[in-house]
Design a protein around this motif. Structure first.
Motif, PDB file in Angstrom:
ATOM      1  N   UNK A   1      83.384   2.758 -66.531  1.00  0.00           N
ATOM      2  CA  UNK A   1      82.986   2.104 -65.351  1.00  0.00           C
ATOM      3  C   UNK A   1      84.154   1.059 -64.889  1.00  0.00           C
ATOM      4  N   UNK A   2      84.638   1.275 -63.563  1.00  0.00           N
ATOM      5  CA  UNK A   2      85.483   0.418 -63.072  1.00  0.00           C
ATOM      6  C   UNK A   2      84.712  -0.958 -62.436  1.00  0.00           C
ATOM      7  N   UNK A   3      85.098  -2.077 -62.852  1.00  0.00           N
ATOM      8  CA  UNK A   3      84.598  -3.336 -62.365  1.00  0.00           C
ATOM      9  C   UNK A   3      85.626  -4.097 -61.665  1.00  0.00           C
ATOM     10  N   UNK A   4      85.508  -4.800 -60.591  1.00  0.00           N
ATOM     11  CA  UNK A   4      86.377  -5.811 -60.088  1.00  0.00           C
ATOM     12  C   UNK A   4      85.473  -7.109 -59.912  1.00  0.00           C
ATOM     13  N   UNK A   5      86.072  -8.197 -60.475  1.00  0.00           N
ATOM     14  CA  UNK A   5      85.275  -9.431 -60.322  1.00  0.00           C
ATOM     15  C   UNK A   5      86.238 -10.537 -59.956  1.00  0.00           C
ATOM     16  N   UNK A   6      85.588 -11.045 -58.362  1.00  0.00           N
ATOM     17  CA  UNK A   6      86.356 -12.027 -57.944  1.00  0.00           C
ATOM     18  C   UNK A   6      85.985 -13.600 -58.188  1.00  0.00           C
ATOM     19  N   UNK A   7      86.772 -14.427 -58.151  1.00  0.00           N
ATOM     20  CA  UNK A   7      86.380 -15.833 -58.458  1.00  0.00           C
ATOM     21  C   UNK A   7      87.403 -16.623 -57.582  1.00  0.00           C
ATOM     22  N   UNK A   8      87.018 -18.014 -57.534  1.00  0.00           N
ATOM     23  CA  UNK A   8      87.589 -18.976 -56.939  1.00  0.00           C
ATOM     24  C   UNK A   8      87.257 -19.338 -55.483  1.00  0.00           C
ATOM     25  N   UNK A   9      86.240 -18.523 -54.877  1.00  0.00           N
ATOM     26  CA  UNK A   9      85.936 -19.039 -53.151  1.00  0.00           C
ATOM     27  C   UNK A   9      85.199 -20.275 -53.397  1.00  0.00           C
ATOM     28  N   UNK A  10      85.200 -20.926 -52.275  1.00  0.00           N
ATOM     29  CA  UNK A  10      84.231 -22.297 -52.214  1.00  0.00           C
ATOM     30  C   UNK A  10      84.374 -22.687 -50.836  1.00  0.00           C
ATOM     31  N   UNK A  11      84.064 -24.013 -50.893  1.00  0.00           N
ATOM     32  CA  UNK A  11      84.276 -24.568 -49.272  1.00  0.00           C
ATOM     33  C   UNK A  11      85.214 -25.694 -49.489  1.00  0.00           C
ATOM     34  N   UNK A  12      86.125 -25.887 -48.326  1.00  0.00           N
ATOM     35  CA  UNK A  12      86.981 -26.813 -48.096  1.00  0.00           C
ATOM     36  C   UNK A  12      87.061 -27.218 -46.706  1.00  0.00           C
ATOM     37  N   UNK A  13      87.815 -28.314 -46.392  1.00  0.00           N
ATOM     38  CA  UNK A  13      87.958 -28.734 -45.230  1.00  0.00           C
ATOM     39  C   UNK A  13      89.469 -28.173 -44.599  1.00  0.00           C
ATOM     40  N   UNK A  14      89.587 -28.006 -43.554  1.00  0.00           N
ATOM     41  CA  UNK A  14      90.803 -27.733 -42.742  1.00  0.00           C
ATOM     42  C   UNK A  14      92.077 -28.282 -43.267  1.00  0.00           C
ATOM     43  N   UNK A  15      92.905 -27.445 -43.591  1.00  0.00           N
ATOM     44  CA  UNK A  15      94.299 -27.910 -44.371  1.00  0.00           C
ATOM     45  C   UNK A  15      94.236 -28.074 -46.046  1.00  0.00           C
ATOM     46  N   UNK A  16      93.109 -27.641 -46.504  1.00  0.00           N
ATOM     47  CA  UNK A  16      93.095 -27.684 -47.881  1.00  0.00           C
ATOM     48  C   UNK A  16      93.678 -26.080 -48.256  1.00  0.00           C
ATOM     49  N   UNK A  17      93.384 -26.109 -49.788  1.00  0.00           N
ATOM     50  CA  UNK A  17      93.700 -24.915 -50.234  1.00  0.00           C
ATOM     51  C   UNK A  17      92.837 -24.215 -51.389  1.00  0.00           C
ATOM     52  N   UNK A  18      92.939 -23.072 -51.554  1.00  0.00           N
ATOM     53  CA  UNK A  18      92.251 -22.441 -52.438  1.00  0.00           C
ATOM     54  C   UNK A  18      93.042 -21.262 -53.273  1.00  0.00           C
ATOM     55  N   UNK A  19      92.454 -21.000 -54.403  1.00  0.00           N
ATOM     56  CA  UNK A  19      93.325 -19.733 -55.167  1.00  0.00           C
ATOM     57  C   UNK A  19      92.152 -18.883 -55.525  1.00  0.00           C
TER      58      UNK A  19
END
Length: 115
Positions: free
Chosen positions: A1-19
């Motif tokens: 069974x194929x499974x894709x799991x995402x991570x790394x989301x969240x809340x940031x202020x404008x100008x910030x970074x996320x991966x």
């Protein structure tokens, strides 16, 4: 069974970074991988994609700020810098396998950018 799991989301202020990261299991012969975004009330749209050959494409809104990479055979990431409120949405990863003839999506991860 194929499974894709995402991570790394969240809340940031404008100008910030996320991966964001997406790990796939149970899949082989991957040809195409991508990140899509769906904002409230909008259709899901392509943010960035990369092929097994290493060719990448970006939405105009992502060019110069986002970078998609294939970290290993079954993992992709999306480095997002200089985030803007309009980048807010649920981000989904997508893997297409030519060998399996199948298309797969992750469950999504929320990204919220406040001004």
């Amino acid at each position: 069974q194929v499974q894709l799991v995402e991570s790394g989301g969240g809340s940031v202020q404008a100008g910030g970074s996320l991966r964001l990261s997406c790990v796939a299991s149970g899949i082989h012969s991957i040809h195409y991988m991508g990140w899509y975004r769906q904002a409230p009330g909008n259709e899901r749209e392509l943010v960035a994609s990369i092929t097994s050959g290493g060719s990448s494409t970006y939405a105009d809104s992502a060019k110069g700020r986002f970078t998609i990479s294939r970290d290993n055979v079954n993992t992709i990431s999306l480095e997002m810098n200089s985030l803007k409120p309009e980048d807010t949405g649920v981000y989904y990863c997508r893997f297409y396998s030519w060998g399996m003839g199948s298309d797969h999506w992750g469950q999504g991860t929320q990204v919220t950018v406040s001004s």
